[in-house]
Scaffold this motif. Structure first.
Motif, mmCIF file in Angstrom:
data_model
loop_
_atom_site.group_PDB
_atom_site.id
_atom_site.type_symbol
_atom_site.label_atom_id
_atom_site.label_comp_id
_atom_site.label_asym_id
_atom_site.label_seq_id
_atom_site.Cartn_x
_atom_site.Cartn_y
_atom_site.Cartn_z
ATOM 1 N N ILE A 131 -4.454 7.104 -3.478
ATOM 2 C CA ILE A 131 -4.466 5.934 -2.318
ATOM 3 C C ILE A 131 -4.361 6.799 -0.794
ATOM 4 C CG2 ILE A 131 -2.988 4.238 -1.222
ATOM 5 C CD1 ILE A 131 -1.977 3.492 -4.071
ATOM 6 N N SER A 132 -3.757 7.545 -0.685
ATOM 7 C CA SER A 132 -3.721 8.322 0.710
ATOM 8 C C SER A 132 -5.113 9.046 1.081
ATOM 9 C CB SER A 132 -2.433 9.378 0.766
ATOM 10 O OG SER A 132 -1.276 8.581 0.973
ATOM 11 N N GLN A 133 -5.466 9.676 -0.157
ATOM 12 C CA GLN A 133 -6.845 10.430 -0.051
ATOM 13 C C GLN A 133 -8.072 9.407 0.519
ATOM 14 O OE1 GLN A 133 -7.275 13.580 0.295
ATOM 15 N NE2 GLN A 133 -9.606 13.402 0.605
ATOM 16 N N LYS A 134 -7.853 8.137 -0.208
ATOM 17 C CA LYS A 134 -8.965 7.167 -0.100
ATOM 18 C C LYS A 134 -8.780 6.467 1.511
ATOM 19 C CE LYS A 134 -9.617 5.869 -4.723
ATOM 20 N NZ LYS A 134 -9.620 4.833 -5.745
ATOM 21 N N GLU A 135 -7.395 6.412 1.962
ATOM 22 C CA GLU A 135 -7.165 5.769 3.376
ATOM 23 C C GLU A 135 -7.748 6.805 4.410
ATOM 24 O OE1 GLU A 135 -2.915 4.981 3.380
ATOM 25 O OE2 GLU A 135 -3.413 3.215 2.452
ATOM 26 N N TYR A 136 -7.481 8.316 4.059
ATOM 27 C CA TYR A 136 -7.914 9.207 4.850
ATOM 28 C C TYR A 136 -9.207 9.302 4.855
ATOM 29 C CZ TYR A 136 -9.214 14.070 6.038
ATOM 30 O OH TYR A 136 -10.039 15.245 6.249
ATOM 31 N N GLU A 137 -10.116 9.269 3.906
ATOM 32 C CA GLU A 137 -11.470 9.289 3.897
ATOM 33 C C GLU A 137 -12.069 8.166 4.603
ATOM 34 O OE1 GLU A 137 -12.466 9.804 -0.278
ATOM 35 O OE2 GLU A 137 -12.184 11.749 -0.517
ATOM 36 N N SER A 138 -11.417 6.844 4.840
ATOM 37 C CA SER A 138 -12.108 5.799 5.527
ATOM 38 C C SER A 138 -11.624 5.805 7.056
ATOM 39 C CB SER A 138 -11.649 4.538 4.886
ATOM 40 O OG SER A 138 -10.233 4.252 4.991
ATOM 41 N N GLN A 168 3.106 9.475 4.472
ATOM 42 C CA GLN A 168 4.549 10.081 4.332
ATOM 43 C C GLN A 168 4.995 10.474 2.911
ATOM 44 O OE1 GLN A 168 7.060 10.107 6.879
ATOM 45 N NE2 GLN A 168 5.147 9.952 8.069
ATOM 46 N N GLY A 169 3.955 9.825 1.932
ATOM 47 C CA GLY A 169 4.463 10.513 0.638
ATOM 48 C C GLY A 169 5.486 9.711 -0.087
ATOM 49 N N VAL A 170 6.033 10.164 -1.170
ATOM 50 C CA VAL A 170 6.925 9.477 -1.836
ATOM 51 C C VAL A 170 7.957 10.270 -2.326
ATOM 52 C CG1 VAL A 170 5.299 7.402 -2.427
ATOM 53 C CG2 VAL A 170 5.766 9.598 -4.131
ATOM 54 N N ASP A 171 9.211 9.819 -2.565
ATOM 55 C CA ASP A 171 10.351 10.366 -3.100
ATOM 56 C C ASP A 171 10.618 10.006 -4.622
ATOM 57 O OD1 ASP A 171 12.800 11.337 -4.103
ATOM 58 O OD2 ASP A 171 13.992 10.539 -2.406
#
Length: 105
Positions: free
Chosen positions: A80-87, A58-61
């Motif tokens: 963090i989101s990229q690492k979660e996506y890659e896993s 969702q990202g951040v404001d």
């Protein structure tokens, strides 16, 4: 690489929507240019090239933060989101992109 180069790489003509590597470079360039970072959100590019918003990333404001804190938070959370996506093997055919929103440019 310049901001103009990154805008040409954007998946959207209306917003700055970039891959992880390009998003991180954009944050560096935008911060150097003095742009106010409002936030980021995750987008998905499907195999058929259509785009959609990510329900998981969702990202951040960052609009209420001091500039240095906003950019630090964006870099950290995008990483963090990229690492979660890659896993996540289920996402193998879907590309995670990052929509970066700024003002002041």
């Amino acid at each position: 690489m310049t901001l103009t180069d990154l805008q040409q790489l954007s998946a959207s003509q209306n917003e700055l929507v970039l891959t992880y590597m390009h998003a991180m470079k954009a944050l560096e360039l935008l911060e150097s240019a003095g742009a106010s970072l409002l936030g980021w959100e995750g987008w998905l590019r499907y195999p058929d090239r259509r785009l959609g918003h990510s329900p998981l990333h969702q990202g951040v404001d960052t609009s209420k933060l001091a500039p240095s804190e906003a950019y630090r938070l964006a870099r950290d959370t995008i990483c963090i989101s990229q690492k979660e996506y890659e896993s996540t093997p289920a996402m193998a055919d879907v590309q995670l992109l990052f929509c970066i929103t700024v003002s002041g440019l």
